[in-house]
Motif scaffolding. Structure first.
Motif, PDB file in Angstrom:
ATOM      1  N   GLN A  13       0.822  -1.201   0.000  1.00  0.00           N
ATOM      2  CA  GLN A  13       0.000   0.000   0.000  1.00  0.00           C
ATOM      3  C   GLN A  13       0.862   1.258   0.000  1.00  0.00           C
ATOM      4  OE1 GLN A  13      -2.581  -0.419   3.424  1.00  0.00           O
ATOM      5  NE2 GLN A  13      -4.155  -1.439   2.211  1.00  0.00           N
ATOM      6  N   THR A  14       0.270   2.347  -0.413  1.00  0.00           N
ATOM      7  CA  THR A  14       0.965   3.633  -0.374  1.00  0.00           C
ATOM      8  C   THR A  14       1.482   3.898   1.035  1.00  0.00           C
ATOM      9  OG1 THR A  14      -0.368   4.543  -2.175  1.00  0.00           O
ATOM     10  CG2 THR A  14       0.687   6.107  -0.680  1.00  0.00           C
ATOM     11  N   LYS A  87       5.118   5.107  -3.173  1.00  0.00           N
ATOM     12  CA  LYS A  87       4.036   5.830  -3.820  1.00  0.00           C
ATOM     13  C   LYS A  87       3.554   5.023  -5.019  1.00  0.00           C
ATOM     14  CE  LYS A  87       6.542  10.127  -2.847  1.00  0.00           C
ATOM     15  NZ  LYS A  87       7.126  11.356  -3.461  1.00  0.00           N
ATOM     16  N   PRO A  88       2.348   5.250  -5.472  1.00  0.00           N
ATOM     17  CA  PRO A  88       1.873   4.530  -6.661  1.00  0.00           C
ATOM     18  C   PRO A  88       2.801   4.710  -7.861  1.00  0.00           C
ATOM     19  CG  PRO A  88       0.031   5.558  -5.559  1.00  0.00           C
ATOM     20  CD  PRO A  88       1.258   6.036  -4.850  1.00  0.00           C
ATOM     21  N   GLN A 113       8.692  -7.395  -9.872  1.00  0.00           N
ATOM     22  CA  GLN A 113       7.586  -6.452  -9.984  1.00  0.00           C
ATOM     23  C   GLN A 113       7.254  -5.834  -8.630  1.00  0.00           C
ATOM     24  OE1 GLN A 113       5.808  -5.510 -12.816  1.00  0.00           O
ATOM     25  NE2 GLN A 113       4.826  -4.021 -11.465  1.00  0.00           N
ATOM     26  N   VAL A 114       7.099  -4.524  -8.640  1.00  0.00           N
ATOM     27  CA  VAL A 114       6.659  -3.793  -7.462  1.00  0.00           C
ATOM     28  C   VAL A 114       5.372  -3.050  -7.823  1.00  0.00           C
ATOM     29  CG1 VAL A 114       7.170  -1.887  -5.892  1.00  0.00           C
ATOM     30  CG2 VAL A 114       8.967  -3.525  -6.498  1.00  0.00           C
ATOM     31  N   THR A 115       4.350  -3.278  -7.036  1.00  0.00           N
ATOM     32  CA  THR A 115       3.082  -2.596  -7.257  1.00  0.00           C
ATOM     33  C   THR A 115       2.675  -1.903  -5.970  1.00  0.00           C
ATOM     34  OG1 THR A 115       2.397  -4.273  -8.861  1.00  0.00           O
ATOM     35  CG2 THR A 115       0.684  -2.847  -7.966  1.00  0.00           C
ATOM     36  N   VAL A 116       2.421  -0.608  -6.064  1.00  0.00           N
ATOM     37  CA  VAL A 116       2.020   0.184  -4.917  1.00  0.00           C
ATOM     38  C   VAL A 116       0.581   0.627  -5.135  1.00  0.00           C
ATOM     39  CG1 VAL A 116       2.547   2.146  -3.456  1.00  0.00           C
ATOM     40  CG2 VAL A 116       4.397   0.977  -4.668  1.00  0.00           C
ATOM     41  N   SER A 117      -0.296   0.170  -4.273  1.00  0.00           N
ATOM     42  CA  SER A 117      -1.703   0.501  -4.422  1.00  0.00           C
ATOM     43  C   SER A 117      -2.023   1.804  -3.701  1.00  0.00           C
ATOM     44  CB  SER A 117      -2.567  -0.628  -3.875  1.00  0.00           C
ATOM     45  OG  SER A 117      -2.348  -0.793  -2.488  1.00  0.00           O
ATOM     46  N   SER A 118      -2.963   2.538  -4.270  1.00  0.00           N
ATOM     47  CA  SER A 118      -3.339   3.842  -3.673  1.00  0.00           C
ATOM     48  C   SER A 118      -4.490   3.691  -2.698  1.00  0.00           C
ATOM     49  CB  SER A 118      -3.716   4.812  -4.785  1.00  0.00           C
ATOM     50  OG  SER A 118      -4.763   4.284  -5.568  1.00  0.00           O
TER      51      SER A 118
END
Length: 118
Positions: A13-14, A87-88, A113-118
């Motif tokens: 998460q953010t 941050k996203p 892979q890096v994914t940042v959810s808002s």
């Protein structure tokens, strides 16, 4: 043959944190610099940070300075990219690469892979 293997990516998460690793397999890391780059879908690959292998001195892109910390463990032939306050816009595939002081990179990992959810 020396290979670079990234790990540690995931969904966060953010404001969260992740630590990426780049392990050197098949031999000892003999290059001068290990760099980290990232590429988001539809965007060009961009520089994130790099570390001089012997001295441990790291430099960062402006977008991540103060939030990311790059280190290495020479005994383990591994570098670590600690990412804080994500941050996203940090979402991307992150790659490590072995290179020279002049900024050229010869060998690349497969990416994580890096994914940042808002």
């Amino acid at each position: 043959q020396v290979r670079l293997v990234e790990s540690g990516g995931g969904l966060v998460q953010t404001g969260g944190s992740l630590r990426l690793s780049c392990a050197v397999s098949g031999g000892t890391f003999s290059d001068s610099v290990m760099g980290w780059f990232r590429q988001a879908p539809g965007k060009e690959r961009e520089f994130v940070a790099r570390i001089r292998w012997i001295s441990g001195i790291a430099t960062y892109a402006a977008a991540v300075k103060g939030r990311f910390a790059l280190s290495r463990d020479r005994a383990k032939n591994t570098a670590y990219l600690q990412m804080y306050s994500l941050k996203p816009e940090d979402s991307a595939t992150y790659y490590c690469a072995a290179g020279s002081i002049d900024g050229s990179y010869e060998r690349w990992g497969q990416g994580t892979q890096v994914t940042v959810s808002s």
